[in-house]
Design an enzyme around this catalytic site. Structure first.
Site, PDB file in Angstrom:
ATOM      1  N   LYS A 115      -8.100  13.189  -8.582  1.00 16.07           N
ATOM      2  CA  LYS A 115      -8.511  12.324  -7.474  1.00 16.07           C
ATOM      3  C   LYS A 115      -8.046  12.908  -6.146  1.00 16.07           C
ATOM      4  CE  LYS A 115      -8.800   8.256 -10.433  1.00 16.07           C
ATOM      5  NZ  LYS A 115      -8.095   7.105 -11.045  1.00 16.07           N
ATOM      6  N   GLN A 146      -2.860   3.636 -10.483  1.00 18.05           N
ATOM      7  CA  GLN A 146      -3.336   4.268 -11.706  1.00 18.05           C
ATOM      8  C   GLN A 146      -2.913   3.437 -12.921  1.00 18.05           C
ATOM      9  OE1 GLN A 146      -5.348   7.081 -11.833  1.00 18.05           O
ATOM     10  NE2 GLN A 146      -5.550   6.541 -13.992  1.00 18.05           N
ATOM     11  N   ASP A 193     -10.895   0.089  -6.011  1.00 13.85           N
ATOM     12  CA  ASP A 193     -11.216   0.040  -7.439  1.00 13.85           C
ATOM     13  C   ASP A 193     -12.071  -1.185  -7.774  1.00 13.85           C
ATOM     14  OD1 ASP A 193     -10.472   2.165  -9.013  1.00 13.85           O
ATOM     15  OD2 ASP A 193      -8.388   1.507  -9.233  1.00 13.85           O
TER      16      ASP A 193
END
Ligand SMILES: NC(=O)C1=CN([C@@H]2O[C@H](COP(=O)(O)OP(=O)(O)OC[C@H]3O[C@@H](n4cnc5c(N)ncnc54)[C@H](OP(=O)(O)O)[C@@H]3O)[C@@H](O)[C@H]2O)C=CC1
Ligand SMILES: NC(=O)C1=CN([C@@H]2O[C@H](COP(=O)(O)OP(=O)(O)OC[C@H]3O[C@@H](n4cnc5c(N)ncnc54)[C@H](OP(=O)(O)O)[C@@H]3O)[C@@H](O)[C@H]2O)C=CC1
Lengths: 303, 303
Positions: free
Chosen positions: A55, A99, A122
């Site tokens: 990422k 994460q 997200d």
């Protein structure tokens, strides 16, 4: 004799990253703002570390600033939330990503909920999920993986409206929002899960099939309607002595069989995976543009 | 020759109201608290006034205090929201209901969102919808009409798990949450809407069919799988010269035909309608119990 067109997620993701890079340099020139993404990694899972590294690399490649916090396996929920609060208040950060999975002593939902919805790139905050699930209300962010699935269908010109779609799996991060997006595009959607009886009878009715179950090669050729479009979200490691690593990655769909029946299909790897990261970059850009009321855009990625 | 069992919503709703009345008197005896429901009615639609009157009557019948605010058609969004804020802060009010539809000059979502989620007994706040749409997270309140549908299935012993369910309609207040609830009970759910092609082919696969489209008698006998259970949410007025009012109420399902094919079916009126009000009372009781940490209960209605 495989006849299905390969839906090349890697190629599409590259195109999207190029579009994003262009947008970002335009925004920088116009108002001097560079989007920023903060990533929080807790513990030392190798796979999580790899995802975070990828990422960060992707951010760099398009000109997004990335910030990282690494916390030990034994850190507390409060510590994680404290870092999230800092990023919530930091105007140079436009997206915050925790994460997952978190160490088991933490309540994942508490942590995810601490991300303010304006930076929830997200799309996992219940308020964003709620808006996605409701008609006529737009979420601030659409979760990256399902957004990537839909974007692939769009860029390959697959008509969704009026089609029958089946989503295999109903997780909050993939199956559930994928179903909501397909319905939003006016497909008629059925969600199949582990309690479904005779799932193959249902998948065989699908013009569009999205598989997100985490079961290697579960979807056989006989599960697929001839000519269907198949999006395989699954990423499963299976033992493979011939592979130097001792394993290889396969999807939830048996590719060899499916590619003989479907009209188009995503490979694993190189299908949905690269799209997920591209959508994360896209969400971060959308967030920065929104925060700074920068509306110049000709991108198809917004909203 | 109609063979379907009639799912008697009126009778079940009465049973539920009796259970609620018992719970309320226990709570009053134990801690001196009486649940309160506030209803806000804007404008002078006759049907809305009737609904509000029925809700007040129902409150009285179980011992819930009801509060009412009536505002003129030309009142402003701000005024409505001001009254909501008052009720939000009033500890004797445990549920707040804004009778919809609002006059067209108001933004319905803004108004609905003003109700704090702890008192959102309609379950229309996006945060409640979001939680309902997500697995593993409970909403504070489930919307009354779909909750009533599921409660009917439960009380008539209809197995949901592993069954195929089709929901006709996808509104935020009925179809959408009904689908989420059925999925939560482990049915395999398909949502049919106005863009669905050949809906009758899909409904014919349903073991459980919930119709909420607002189209009189749309679902014909041939749309139904023999032995299916049919829940008809529709309430539609159709002209009827023989009726003193000039109209009568019919559902979305053609009852005469369906009752010959289905194994069980709700009538209109007397099916889902009375359940909706019973669930509103139930949600108000749940809210009061939660606010006062009163957990004594043997009711099946909570959560
Ligand atoms: N390409 C990418 O970027 C991403 C890929 N993934 C991959 O996608 C897959 C799914 O991930 P995720 O959604 O997080 O997984 P989860 O484990 O959270 O959810 C799996 C879902 O599949 C259902 N399921 C499990 N077994 C069966 C079965 N035999 N038949 C039908 N349904 C079944 C489960 O049903 P039930 O609800 O009944 O338990 C559940 O809803 C994984 O392989 C994951 O690695 C995930 C995220 C991103
Ligand atoms: N019993 C009770 O207490 C209650 C009863 N009702 C009744 O339930 C019915 C539905 O109410 P509500 O959900 O608010 O209605 P809405 O008008 O908000 O939604 C109707 C839904 O039906 C779909 N639809 C419309 N026409 C068709 C068609 N020909 N084929 C397939 N789908 C179609 C629409 O699809 P699309 O999204 O594509 O437009 C939409 O999703 C009404 O009759 C209403 O009076 C409602 C609330 C409470």
């Amino acid at each position: 004799e495989a006849s299905a067109k390969v839906i090349d997620g890697k190629k599409v993701a590259k195109e999207i990253r190029d579009e994003i890079a262009t947008e970002i340099s335009k925004m920088k020139d116009a108002i001097g703002v560079v989007p920023g993404l903060a990533v929080i990694l807790v513990g030392d899972r190798k796979d999580s570390a790899t995802y975070v590294r990828n990422k960060k690399k992707a951010c760099e490649s398009v000109g997004i600033n990335s910030y990282e916090v690494r916390l030990g396996e034994d850190s507390t929920e409060q510590e994680v939330i404290k870092h999230i609060s800092c990023f919530n208040n930091d105007p140079s950060v436009h997206g915050i990503l925790v994460q997952l999975p978190l160490p088991s002593h933490m309540n994942e939902q508490n942590v995810v909920d601490a991300v303010c919805i304006e930076k929830d790139v997200d799309g996992f905050n219940p308020l964003n999920s709620g808006r996605l699930a409701m008609r006529g209300i737009e979420p601030l962010f659409v979760p990256c993986t399902p957004k990537g699935c839909i974007e692939l269908l769009r860029r390959y010109g697959v008509e969704i409206k009026g089609k029958r779609a089946v989503v295999l799996g109903r997780s909050n991060i993939v199956g559930r929002p994928a179903a909501a997006l397909l319905d939003g595009e006016d497909a008629t959607v059925t969600v199949v899960h582990s309690r479904t009886q005779n799932p193959e009878e249902i998948t065989r009715e699908a013009d569009i099939l999205i598989a997100a179950v985490g079961r290697p090669n579960m979807v056989r050729g006989s599960w697929i309607k001839p000519g269907a479009v198949v999006i395989d979200v699954g990423i499963n490691a299976v033992e493979d002595a011939k592979n130097p690593r001792g394993y290889r990655l396969v999807g939830d769909v048996c590719y060899e069989e499916a590619s003989k029946i479907a009209s188009a299909i995503t490979p694993v790897p190189g299908g949905v995976g690269p799209m997920t990261i591209a959508m994360l970059l896209s969400n971060t850009l959308v967030s920065a543009k929104r925060a700074h009321h920068f509306i110049h855009s000709s991108s198809k990625l917004d909203a």
